[in-house]
Design an enzyme around this catalytic site. Structure first.
Site, PDB file in Angstrom:
ATOM      1  N   GLU A   1      -5.874   4.667  10.734  1.00  0.00           N
ATOM      2  CA  GLU A   1      -6.038   5.959  10.069  1.00  0.00           C
ATOM      3  C   GLU A   1      -5.278   5.942   8.749  1.00  0.00           C
ATOM      4  O   GLU A   1      -4.062   5.741   8.744  1.00  0.00           O
ATOM      5  CB  GLU A   1      -5.511   7.094  10.959  1.00  0.00           C
ATOM      6  CG  GLU A   1      -6.196   7.180  12.312  1.00  0.00           C
ATOM      7  CD  GLU A   1      -5.472   6.449  13.434  1.00  0.00           C
ATOM      8  OE1 GLU A   1      -4.316   6.043  13.259  1.00  0.00           O
ATOM      9  OE2 GLU A   1      -6.078   6.281  14.493  1.00  0.00           O
TER      10      GLU A   1
ATOM     11  N   TYR B   1       0.818  -1.205   0.000  1.00  0.00           N
ATOM     12  CA  TYR B   1       0.000   0.000   0.000  1.00  0.00           C
ATOM     13  C   TYR B   1       0.858   1.263   0.000  1.00  0.00           C
ATOM     14  O   TYR B   1       0.511   2.251  -0.658  1.00  0.00           O
ATOM     15  CB  TYR B   1      -0.965   0.003   1.184  1.00  0.00           C
ATOM     16  CG  TYR B   1      -2.127  -0.941   1.004  1.00  0.00           C
ATOM     17  CD1 TYR B   1      -3.013  -0.788  -0.063  1.00  0.00           C
ATOM     18  CD2 TYR B   1      -2.356  -1.995   1.880  1.00  0.00           C
ATOM     19  CE1 TYR B   1      -4.077  -1.640  -0.249  1.00  0.00           C
ATOM     20  CE2 TYR B   1      -3.436  -2.853   1.714  1.00  0.00           C
ATOM     21  CZ  TYR B   1      -4.283  -2.672   0.644  1.00  0.00           C
ATOM     22  OH  TYR B   1      -5.342  -3.518   0.458  1.00  0.00           O
ATOM     23  N   ALA B   2       1.950   1.255   0.743  1.00  0.00           N
ATOM     24  CA  ALA B   2       2.829   2.436   0.799  1.00  0.00           C
ATOM     25  C   ALA B   2       3.337   2.797  -0.591  1.00  0.00           C
ATOM     26  O   ALA B   2       3.445   3.972  -0.941  1.00  0.00           O
ATOM     27  CB  ALA B   2       3.997   2.175   1.741  1.00  0.00           C
ATOM     28  N   ARG B   3       3.613   1.802  -1.416  1.00  0.00           N
ATOM     29  CA  ARG B   3       4.109   2.041  -2.768  1.00  0.00           C
ATOM     30  C   ARG B   3       3.033   2.596  -3.693  1.00  0.00           C
ATOM     31  O   ARG B   3       3.327   3.040  -4.801  1.00  0.00           O
ATOM     32  CB  ARG B   3       4.702   0.763  -3.337  1.00  0.00           C
ATOM     33  CG  ARG B   3       5.957   0.351  -2.595  1.00  0.00           C
ATOM     34  CD  ARG B   3       6.376  -1.062  -2.922  1.00  0.00           C
ATOM     35  NE  ARG B   3       7.309  -1.522  -1.917  1.00  0.00           N
ATOM     36  CZ  ARG B   3       8.454  -2.113  -2.185  1.00  0.00           C
ATOM     37  NH1 ARG B   3       8.823  -2.299  -3.427  1.00  0.00           N
ATOM     38  NH2 ARG B   3       9.235  -2.513  -1.202  1.00  0.00           N
TER      39      ARG B   3
END
Length: 188
Positions: free
Chosen positions: A135, A112-114
């Site tokens: 969050e 997800y970070a990518r």
């Protein structure tokens, strides 16, 4: 000391630290126990900010109530779409019971970070228990898909050399025993 997979499994078995517990699954976006952590799954409910709110509205962390209409609630058995440049709240599918000598930190998954999804979760203090409110911030101009029942974040557990004097449970923390996605609240 950071806890290994063997130590995490022992706490899950002996102290029911995480429930429900599933062994590591590597299909889709992985979840379960990893070498030095636990990848939690996303539940089937999320809160999204209402984009139609007045631009002069101020969110007050000491006075937000779900009924005020700041968020709209969505449920899905498949996935959620986090709109561009937006914020959403979700929760883990798992219930956590943090032992009195353990602190857990939550970090985002690289998948997800990518994509530009930023995850923020405050530490799970010794003695805290409940479903974890997650969050999410989409930092991109593109919608991002979040999958229900797949890995969404990783918890890393640290065990202290000795018991702390006061646990989250002892100080009657305001986010103790969360069952649903929990908005900011004042101490009762």
């Amino acid at each position: 000391m950071i806890l290994s997979d063997k130590q995490i499994k022992k706490l899950i078995t002996e102290q029911e630290m995480i429930s429900p517990f599933e062994e590591t699954i590597n299909t889709g976006i992985s979840y379960g126990v990893s070498s030095y952590g636990f990848d939690a799954k996303l539940s089937n409910k999320m809160f999204f900010f209402d984009k139609e709110l007045n631009e002069h509205l101020i969110l007050d962390p000491k006075n937000i109530k779900e009924k005020d209409g700041f968020f709209h609630v969505l449920e899905s058995n498949d996935f959620f779409i986090v709109p561009p440049y937006s914020f959403a709240l979700g929760k883990t599918k798992e219930y956590f019971k943090i032992p009195s000598d353990v602190l857990a930190l939550c970090i985002g998954k690289s998948t997800y970070a990518r994509c530009g999804l930023i995850l923020n979760v405050t530490p799970l203090e010794p003695g805290w228990e409940g479903f974890v409110t997650l969050e999410f911030s989409n930092s991109t101009p593109f919608p991002i898909k979040l999958y229900v029942d797949e890995g969404v974040c990783q918890f890393v557990f640290f065990q202290g050399d000795e018991q702390c004097e006061v646990t989250y449970k002892d100080k009657l923390g305001k986010y103790m025993h969360q069952v649903d996605i929990t908005l900011p609240k004042n101490k009762l």
